[in-house]
Design an enzyme around this catalytic site. Sequence first.
Site, PDB file in Angstrom:
ATOM      1  N   CYS A  71     -18.407   3.625   5.515  1.00 28.42           N
ATOM      2  CA  CYS A  71     -17.694   2.365   5.674  1.00 28.42           C
ATOM      3  C   CYS A  71     -18.665   1.202   5.841  1.00 28.42           C
ATOM      4  O   CYS A  71     -19.478   1.186   6.781  1.00 28.42           O
ATOM      5  CB  CYS A  71     -16.758   2.430   6.881  1.00 28.42           C
ATOM      6  SG  CYS A  71     -15.910   0.859   7.101  1.00 28.42           S
ATOM      7  N   CYS A 114     -11.512   7.041  12.904  1.00 26.71           N
ATOM      8  CA  CYS A 114     -11.638   6.496  11.546  1.00 26.71           C
ATOM      9  C   CYS A 114     -12.935   7.009  10.924  1.00 26.71           C
ATOM     10  O   CYS A 114     -13.782   7.570  11.602  1.00 26.71           O
ATOM     11  CB  CYS A 114     -11.635   4.978  11.575  1.00 26.71           C
ATOM     12  SG  CYS A 114     -13.204   4.300  12.142  1.00 26.71           S
ATOM     13  N   CYS A 128     -15.164  -0.198  14.270  1.00 20.79           N
ATOM     14  CA  CYS A 128     -15.112  -1.660  14.319  1.00 20.79           C
ATOM     15  C   CYS A 128     -13.683  -2.071  14.665  1.00 20.79           C
ATOM     16  O   CYS A 128     -12.787  -1.223  14.712  1.00 20.79           O
ATOM     17  CB  CYS A 128     -15.558  -2.251  12.971  1.00 20.79           C
ATOM     18  SG  CYS A 128     -14.244  -2.340  11.742  1.00 20.79           S
ATOM     19  N   LYS A 158      -3.146  -7.397   2.408  1.00 22.01           N
ATOM     20  CA  LYS A 158      -2.501  -6.081   2.311  1.00 22.01           C
ATOM     21  C   LYS A 158      -1.140  -6.088   3.000  1.00 22.01           C
ATOM     22  O   LYS A 158      -0.897  -6.887   3.917  1.00 22.01           O
ATOM     23  CB  LYS A 158      -3.403  -5.012   2.915  1.00 22.01           C
ATOM     24  CG  LYS A 158      -3.767  -5.262   4.367  1.00 22.01           C
ATOM     25  CD  LYS A 158      -4.642  -4.171   4.975  1.00 22.01           C
ATOM     26  CE  LYS A 158      -6.058  -4.183   4.497  1.00 22.01           C
ATOM     27  NZ  LYS A 158      -6.959  -3.326   5.308  1.00 22.01           N
ATOM     28  N   ARG A 193       0.842  -1.210   0.000  1.00 24.11           N
ATOM     29  CA  ARG A 193       0.000   0.000   0.000  1.00 24.11           C
ATOM     30  C   ARG A 193       0.876   1.259   0.000  1.00 24.11           C
ATOM     31  O   ARG A 193       2.097   1.190   0.037  1.00 24.11           O
ATOM     32  CB  ARG A 193      -0.891  -0.006   1.232  1.00 24.11           C
ATOM     33  CG  ARG A 193      -1.787  -1.236   1.377  1.00 24.11           C
ATOM     34  CD  ARG A 193      -2.892  -1.187   0.356  1.00 24.11           C
ATOM     35  NE  ARG A 193      -3.907  -2.205   0.590  1.00 24.11           N
ATOM     36  CZ  ARG A 193      -4.985  -2.046   1.365  1.00 24.11           C
ATOM     37  NH1 ARG A 193      -5.173  -0.912   2.018  1.00 24.11           N
ATOM     38  NH2 ARG A 193      -5.877  -2.995   1.493  1.00 24.11           N
TER      39      ARG A 193
END
Length: 613
Positions: free
Chosen positions: A473, A467, A512, A246, A181
Amino acid sequence: MDDHSPRDDADAQALAPTPAPRVYETPPKERPITDAEAARAAQLAANEHIKIASGYLRGGLAEGLLKHATGAISEDDGQLVKFHGMYMQDDRDLRPERTKKKLDKAYSFMIRLRIAGGVISPKQWLALDDIAVTYAGSALRATTRQTFQYHGVIKANLKRTMAAIDAALLDTIAACGDVNRNVMAATNPAQVGAHKAAHTLAKDISDSLLPKTSAWREIWLDGERVVGGEEEEVEPVYGRTYLPRKFKVVVAVPPSNEVDIFAHDLGFIAILDKKNQVTGWNVTVGGGMGMTHGEPDTFPRTADVMGFVKPEDAIKVAEAVMTVQRDWGNRKNRKNARLKYTIERYGLAAFRAEVETRIGKKLGEPKPFTFTNNGDRFGWTEGDDGRHHLTLYVPSGRIKDYEDGPQFLTGLRKIAQVHEGDFRLTANQNVIIANVPAEKRAAIEALVDQYGITKGAGALRRNSIACVALPTCGLALAESERYLPDLMTELEQSLATHGLAEEEITIRSTGCPNGCARPFIAEIGLVGRGPERYHLYLGAAFDGSRLSKLYKEDVAASDILDTLDPLFADFARGRNPGEHFGDYLIRVGHVARTINGPDFHDRTGALKPAGHA
Ligand code: SRM
Ligand code: SF4
């Protein structure tokens, strides 16, 4: 490990039972996923099939974009499009109403840019601003990984948006997906030489680990198709199954750990000489945040310091670490596929030995270093070359014009029109107006003031991250960005009552347990459990080197203040001079110390073998 890390605290070590020797699995001798093995794909996770069948990330994307009857793309293409830096989303605020009316979800796309080291020019800023206004609801979202996201781009505008991004000499390749990433680097305005070295390394790693498929250009810019040949020709490093999961790389420059190196798969810590020049890099491996509630086999983990490399070997090491993970990572279970689990499974010693084999030399032993914090430094700083840098506080990284509030979008546009230096994004969702000559400082400052842009905030807010969570999301269980500011207003009052208004305490919230705001290395971590309910984690280190522990589960949002207030009171009464909140809570036994990932879910404080050197 640095002196400040409570993980190394001698008292705690003395109290800890000696861990039993850890038995590791024998590492695989050969790369498990090759063309020849694709036939065995039936055992692999569903995403592996999608990658294999995609023709190097093409899938049905080009055709799907032409289907005008729906604002969505197919489920498989939804997985593939991540490799192109995009997520299909829907507005979750609108879901109930649309379901009632039997309407399709309100689909749109989130687009994430790749900006290695987070540096862009004023010209690029203006181009990104223009895209935001034209296609993305007049907002840019600075992320926790030093880049920008757009939300709400509709399918019909995707190609136009991507063309505009390309015209700004930027792209979104590999911003998401099972690949390396966006590579982060310390922004470090005060240490110019070290920042340059960190930024250059981040860019070089980003370039060297970039997927080579031409699918991005072909699909989004109508580029010519380069016919897929042998795997080695198209993707010499990744092959056609890319990575198991990732992979994230950062470059840090002590004493600031602003990039949160211990939360990343691979990290480089600058080792500086007396003149602040980089003599080499300590290499860290195996950090990560994501876990799943109720699944103790998943856990956050802080990275281990694996060794030291000379500058000329750093890229080779990055490639080797990534390819060992490519070959050893778990491709059957995506929840156990990150490098942190590979290292837990095979052990750091075996992992390091394999990296050394692949680079053809031994790594050096790690050099001493010290981190002091993992936040940003706000306001003006003068670099050692006499240039000036202004770090702005951007609440949750959301760059827009607030009704009756700061005009971030307009103000920064005006600044970009006159600014001659560059802009830097930080890993804490903030923005630096960098490289301002002394004579231009007043003009920039005047614009910042004119548009009400915040140069700083109270101590708690300065050290906060939330976030995105709702409404975009798809994985959010609770609010985060739309909730944390109000909670902080309450907590600030409580802190002030206890004489702690100026106390630097890190607080992070996520909707989350995926951990996008790195909540498990914040002194106060709130992690969404369900609507208006959070797990409360406490006891991480202020410098981001130690994980927190679950203090109270499933707390109603309305009870969080009452849960924290007595702890603030106790801290104000009993702390040692200079002691941080997280360290204090452990010292007096409010919460048990977490040694590392495998110990994360153990609330008794009994230490289990941590499985790291
Ligand atoms: Fe994240 C998934 C947002 C940094 C761990 N993350 C997501 C998605 C794409 C949800 C999804 O899969 O459908 C979120 C999109 C929300 C939205 O509407 O925009 C999302 N992650 C973000 C951002 C925008 C949070 C922010 O508020 O700034 C950050 C974008 C970073 C970037 O520019 O690349 C972001 N995500 C992180 C970080 C922090 C970091 O890397 O420093 C982590 C924890 C570190 C780590 O990777 O372990 C993180 N995101 C995850 C995970 C859990 C991964 C895991 O190993 O378990 C997921 C879910 C997944 O991958 O399955 C996820
Ligand atoms: Fe979404 Fe969870 Fe990441 Fe927050 S932590 S952006 S809720 S995936």
